[in-house]
Design a protein around this motif. Structure first.
Motif, PDB file in Angstrom:
ATOM      1  N   UNK A 138       0.793  -1.114   0.155  1.00  0.00           N
ATOM      2  CA  UNK A 138      -0.436  -0.512  -0.081  1.00  0.00           C
ATOM      3  C   UNK A 138       1.053   1.571   0.489  1.00  0.00           C
ATOM      4  N   UNK A 139       2.361   1.272   1.147  1.00  0.00           N
ATOM      5  CA  UNK A 139       2.672   2.660   1.593  1.00  0.00           C
ATOM      6  C   UNK A 139       3.978   3.206   0.659  1.00  0.00           C
ATOM      7  N   UNK A 140       4.503   1.909   0.073  1.00  0.00           N
ATOM      8  CA  UNK A 140       5.788   2.142  -0.887  1.00  0.00           C
ATOM      9  C   UNK A 140       5.958   2.355  -2.088  1.00  0.00           C
ATOM     10  N   UNK A 143       5.702   7.399  -5.903  1.00  0.00           N
ATOM     11  CA  UNK A 143       4.971   8.557  -6.752  1.00  0.00           C
ATOM     12  C   UNK A 143       4.694   9.831  -6.482  1.00  0.00           C
ATOM     13  N   UNK A 144       5.713  10.149  -4.757  1.00  0.00           N
ATOM     14  CA  UNK A 144       4.456  11.675  -4.103  1.00  0.00           C
ATOM     15  C   UNK A 144       3.870  11.420  -4.030  1.00  0.00           C
ATOM     16  N   UNK A 145       1.806  10.365  -4.061  1.00  0.00           N
ATOM     17  CA  UNK A 145       0.933  10.649  -3.775  1.00  0.00           C
ATOM     18  C   UNK A 145       1.009  10.471  -1.999  1.00  0.00           C
ATOM     19  N   UNK A 184       5.031  17.798  19.573  1.00  0.00           N
ATOM     20  CA  UNK A 184       5.400  18.965  18.495  1.00  0.00           C
ATOM     21  C   UNK A 184       7.182  18.795  17.834  1.00  0.00           C
ATOM     22  N   UNK A 185       6.954  20.095  16.786  1.00  0.00           N
ATOM     23  CA  UNK A 185       8.227  19.861  16.311  1.00  0.00           C
ATOM     24  C   UNK A 185       8.658  18.607  15.820  1.00  0.00           C
ATOM     25  N   UNK A 186       7.397  19.120  14.589  1.00  0.00           N
ATOM     26  CA  UNK A 186       6.846  17.728  13.608  1.00  0.00           C
ATOM     27  C   UNK A 186       7.016  18.652  12.477  1.00  0.00           C
ATOM     28  N   UNK A 187       8.440  18.496  11.609  1.00  0.00           N
ATOM     29  CA  UNK A 187       8.714  19.211  10.523  1.00  0.00           C
ATOM     30  C   UNK A 187       7.831  18.821   9.392  1.00  0.00           C
ATOM     31  N   UNK A 188       7.412  19.918   8.945  1.00  0.00           N
ATOM     32  CA  UNK A 188       5.955  19.902   7.743  1.00  0.00           C
ATOM     33  C   UNK A 188       5.369  18.790   7.543  1.00  0.00           C
ATOM     34  N   UNK A 189       4.420  18.930   8.826  1.00  0.00           N
ATOM     35  CA  UNK A 189       3.137  18.176   9.108  1.00  0.00           C
ATOM     36  C   UNK A 189       2.416  19.019   8.509  1.00  0.00           C
ATOM     37  N   UNK A 190       2.262  20.120   8.390  1.00  0.00           N
ATOM     38  CA  UNK A 190       1.605  21.128   7.204  1.00  0.00           C
ATOM     39  C   UNK A 190       1.649  20.446   5.987  1.00  0.00           C
ATOM     40  N   UNK A 191       2.215  19.761   4.984  1.00  0.00           N
ATOM     41  CA  UNK A 191       2.189  19.273   4.144  1.00  0.00           C
ATOM     42  C   UNK A 191       1.996  17.963   3.417  1.00  0.00           C
ATOM     43  N   UNK A 192       2.260  17.308   4.643  1.00  0.00           N
ATOM     44  CA  UNK A 192       1.899  16.022   4.595  1.00  0.00           C
ATOM     45  C   UNK A 192       0.895  15.277   5.078  1.00  0.00           C
ATOM     46  N   UNK A 193       0.419  13.777   3.751  1.00  0.00           N
ATOM     47  CA  UNK A 193      -1.322  14.110   3.995  1.00  0.00           C
ATOM     48  C   UNK A 193      -1.031  12.196   4.796  1.00  0.00           C
ATOM     49  N   UNK A 194       0.218  11.777   5.724  1.00  0.00           N
ATOM     50  CA  UNK A 194      -0.114  11.536   6.688  1.00  0.00           C
ATOM     51  C   UNK A 194       1.407  11.590   7.486  1.00  0.00           C
TER      52      UNK A 194
END
Length: 387
Positions: free
Chosen positions: A117-119, A124-126, A163-173
């Motif tokens: 599912x994930x790899x 693909x950048x999905x 906290x200090x989650x790097x680019x959580x605002x970009x991530x979908x997972x």
């Protein structure tokens, strides 16, 4: 420059190291978006996406992954060559939590369904991933984490904060460590879970850093439901997996890339300030070059161990300490050399940004395990000194 003809992985295997380097260099120079070279800060997904997808199409996104799962299957020497060429050309760092961190963990501990599912979606950048480890009272003492995952039959219910989650605002997972047994000892009762960032009850709040960049975030969990099949490995074994992942992270943080880019910028700054022939500067620069050569040799030894499938021990902390402290010393030198330009938040000419590099270097000795904590780990784990 015309792009070199595409080569298969088998073609690349047939090249000697010099020819491999030349081929990688030619492709990088022809395909790196010019506007992304030598970025003054780490780029958001929307900014580094073109480069990520270019590497994906080429099949070069995951040099260390086995070929059976879409990687390049390169040995440590070839991986280092690619890193050196990326550094030399000033290629931007991609959104790489999935490639560098989660992918290797799933390959070792994930279920076959999770791998299927994930790899491919990482490649693909999905799917863009964030790492949910640190909490307000569980940073260097990560085992003190309190994000709770309550067993609700066919799913877990998460409540707490990261906290200090790097680019959580970009991530979908996001992958998180959560406490699944409150009665167990600190290092026990922790599990490793995967969940989408649009899950009901999950909210993300960016944190502005000193140069007004929102690289880090807080993530809040309010009765967030996570299906049971999103558990990686066994229940309450998350700390074991986390230690392996921290090993991957310390190898990634210990990459010579930051120090190499910093050293290249230091020379460009010296030229800009008319100090490139100054004997005092050249003496300092030569010492930095020697330290960087040592760092590259150290890095190659750890990537070779990973390639052989070995579990990294506490000594991997040496790599992270050496890299981050060297990078800080290089940026200290940049700030001193810049004179009146040192306090500017905006770049100088030629995209030089001494203040930005200096600020970027400050937290590197903290995240991924502070230098002080890691020295304690080395003292106990390698030298058998008393706690």
């Amino acid at each position: 420059m015309a792009e070199p003809a595409p080569l298969t992985l088998e073609d690349l295997d047939a090249l000697d190291d010099a020819a491999f380097r030349a081929h990688v260099r030619g492709w990088i120079e022809a395909n790196t978006p010019p506007e992304l070279r030598f970025p003054r800060r780490r780029l958001h997904w929307r900014e580094n996406r073109p480069w990520y997808l270019a590497l994906s199409r080429r099949g070069w996104l995951a040099p260390a992954w086995p070929r059976a799962h879409g990687g390049m299957g390169l040995n440590a020497t070839r991986q280092l060559i690619m890193i050196e060429e990326f550094e030399r050309w000033g290629c931007p760092r991609i959104s790489d939590m999935g490639v560098l961190m989660l992918g290797p963990l799933l390959l070792k501990h994930g279920s076959e369904a999770q791998k299927r599912r994930f790899l491919p979606r990482i490649l693909s950048g999905e799917d863009i991933w964030a790492q949910g480890y640190s909490e307000p009272n569980a940073g260097s003492d990560l085992a003190a984490l309190r994000l709770e995952a309550a067993d609700a039959g066919d799913h877990w219910v998460l409540n707490g904060q990261k906290t200090w989650v790097t680019f959580a605002n970009d991530a979908n997972w996001i992958f998180v460590l959560a406490r699944t047994d409150r009665g167990a000892k600190k290092q026990e009762g922790i599990s490793f879970l995967l969940l989408p960032t649009d899950s009901p009850g999950l909210s993300i709040r960016p944190i502005l850093n000193l140069d007004l960049h929102d690289e880090f975030c807080e993530v809040f969990f309010d009765d967030v439901r996570v299906p049971k099949d999103m558990l990686v490995g066994e229940v309450n074994r998350g700390w074991t997996y986390a230690k392996a992942l921290l090993g991957f992270e310390r190898v990634a943080i210990g990459s010579p890339r930051l120090s190499a880019n910093g050293l290249a910028a230091l020379m460009r700054l010296a030229q800009r300030m008319g100090r490139a022939e100054d004997p005092v500067f050249l003496d300092q620069y030569a010492r930095f070059r020697l330290e960087l050569a040592d760092l590259k040799a150290l890095y190659e030894s750890f990537t070779a161990a990973l390639r052989r499938g070995e579990t990294l021990g506490p000594d991997v902390a040496i790599l992270k300490i050496v890299q981050t402290e060297l990078y800080q010393r290089i940026t200290d030198a940049m700030l001193e050399l810049a004179g009146g330009h040192a306090g500017l938040l905006d770049p100088m000419e030629d995209a030089l940004h001494p203040a930005g590099q200096f600020l970027l270097a400050r937290p590197t000795t903290i995240f991924g395990g502070s230098s002080e904590i890691l020295r304690n780990t080395l003292a106990r784990g390698l030298l058998d000194l008393p706690a």
